[in-house]
Enzyme design. Structure first.
Site, PDB file in Angstrom:
ATOM      1  N   HIS A  99       8.863 -21.479  29.384  1.00 14.95           N
ATOM      2  CA  HIS A  99       9.002 -20.580  28.229  1.00 14.95           C
ATOM      3  C   HIS A  99       9.614 -19.251  28.672  1.00 14.95           C
ATOM      4  O   HIS A  99       9.294 -18.742  29.746  1.00 14.95           O
ATOM      5  CB  HIS A  99       7.637 -20.354  27.573  1.00 14.95           C
ATOM      6  CG  HIS A  99       7.763 -19.789  26.203  1.00 14.95           C
ATOM      7  ND1 HIS A  99       8.015 -18.456  25.990  1.00 14.95           N
ATOM      8  CD2 HIS A  99       7.715 -20.371  24.973  1.00 14.95           C
ATOM      9  CE1 HIS A  99       8.109 -18.249  24.685  1.00 14.95           C
ATOM     10  NE2 HIS A  99       7.925 -19.393  24.044  1.00 14.95           N
ATOM     11  N   GLU A 171      15.403 -23.024  22.891  1.00 15.82           N
ATOM     12  CA  GLU A 171      14.882 -21.805  22.270  1.00 15.82           C
ATOM     13  C   GLU A 171      15.778 -20.621  22.622  1.00 15.82           C
ATOM     14  O   GLU A 171      15.585 -19.988  23.681  1.00 15.82           O
ATOM     15  CB  GLU A 171      13.477 -21.521  22.808  1.00 15.82           C
ATOM     16  CG  GLU A 171      12.476 -22.595  22.503  1.00 15.82           C
ATOM     17  CD  GLU A 171      11.078 -21.994  22.403  1.00 15.82           C
ATOM     18  OE1 GLU A 171      10.503 -22.072  21.321  1.00 15.82           O
ATOM     19  OE2 GLU A 171      10.595 -21.422  23.387  1.00 15.82           O
TER      20      GLU A 171
HETATM   21  C1  PEP Z   1       8.144 -19.556  20.856  1.00 12.08           C
HETATM   22  O1  PEP Z   1       7.562 -18.626  21.395  1.00 12.08           O
HETATM   23  O2  PEP Z   1       8.330 -20.611  21.483  1.00 12.08           O
HETATM   24  C2  PEP Z   1       8.626 -19.389  19.499  1.00 12.08           C
HETATM   25  C3  PEP Z   1       9.497 -20.232  19.032  1.00 12.08           C
HETATM   26  O3  PEP Z   1       8.101 -18.322  18.812  1.00 12.08           O
HETATM   27  P1  PEP Z   1       8.456 -17.898  17.304  1.00 12.08           P
HETATM   28  O4  PEP Z   1       8.322 -19.126  16.448  1.00 12.08           O
HETATM   29  O5  PEP Z   1       7.441 -16.865  16.962  1.00 12.08           O
HETATM   30  O6  PEP Z   1       9.846 -17.393  17.312  1.00 12.08           O
END
Ligand code: PEP
Length: 253
Positions: A99, A171
């Site tokens: 992450h 992400e």
């Molecule tokens: C995350 O931390 O993996 C994430 C996607 O957070 P958010 O949905 O708050 O953007």
């Protein structure tokens, strides 16, 4: 056959014992009583101290519990760490690795992520591995090479058998916790690109079967359009997974 979509709730450092246990008991009660239908795999990642009780609460239901982290070492003198063996001993079957918050606040690097991946898989724990570019990378049109490098330094050092324990979460860092989503086009293009890298490295079986999730400000109003994309197999959700109402809307979408 259509893949079942996966929704992963990453609670980060939120929810104490009471909040964690009551959320889980309530969601099970509501889904059962209201007969809410959904066709997704649901994984929730609470904090370390509550993994055991959480796993007991959801035992035999449609919810699975994941850890948000794991130590890259197997055992020994690593004060404050939690091993894959420990997670396995309480029945945890999956873990989030890579992450961007682990990079930003705890200075973890791809070499550490690879160790975490390997040690988890060694103990039969599935890994949800996160990749993502910064806004600066994207502005400089470096996002494809950044993601490619992140994969080559980590999961692409796994055997085909190990890969069956992996799921990728794309992400974009600029979309995490910011309320900004990538557009559908940006998401689909990147997911397709990631799948093509798996194809080149491992062939069509792996490329077709690997789960690629999107994460970054998903909420109940945008989840449907995001999960609709061909190469999006599910979502990793932070903020919007914390409130029961919102999360129910997401899984029901
Ligand atoms: C995350 O931390 O993996 C994430 C996607 O957070 P958010 O949905 O708050 O953007």
């Amino acid at each position: 056959m259509m893949k079942k979509k996966i929704i992963v709730a990453n609670w980060k450092m939120n929810h104490d014992f009471y909040e964690t246990t009551s959320f889980l008991r309530n969601i099970l009660k509501i889904v059962f009583e209201k007969k809410i239908e959904h066709n997704k795999k649901i994984i929730i990642a609470p904090s370390y101290p509550f993994l055991h009780i959480s796993n007991q609460i959801v035992q035999g239901t449609f919810i699975n519990i994941a850890s948000q982290n794991v130590c890259c070492m197997e055992h020994g003198a690593y004060t404050g760490e939690v091993s894959a063996i420990m997670l396995k001993s309480i029945g945890i079957r999956s873990v989030i690795v890579g992450h961007s918050e682990r990079k930003k606040y705890f200075f973890e690097k791809e070499s550490i992520f690879l160790k975490k991946i390997k040690v988890s898989i060694k103990h039969n724990i599935y890994v949800i591995f996160c990749v993502g570019e910064t806004l600066d990378d994207r502005k400089k049109n470096k996002h494809f090479s950044v993601i490619k490098n992140q994969l080559y330094e980590t999961v692409f050092n796994c055997t085909e058998k190990e890969i069956s324990y992996l799921c990728i979460a794309y992400e974009p860092i600029w979309a995490i916790g910011t309320g900004k989503n990538a557009t559908n086009e940006q998401i689909q293009i990147m997911h397709k690109f990631i799948r093509s890298l798996f194809f080149k490295k491992y062939g069509s079986y792996v490329a077709n079967n690997i789960y690629i999730l999107y994460g970054g400000s998903i909420n109940h109003t945008n989840v449907k359009r995001i999960l609709y994309e061909k190469d999006v197999d599910g979502g990793l959700i932070g903020n919007s997974s914390l409130k029961l109402d919102n999360f129910l809307k997401i899984i029901n979408s």
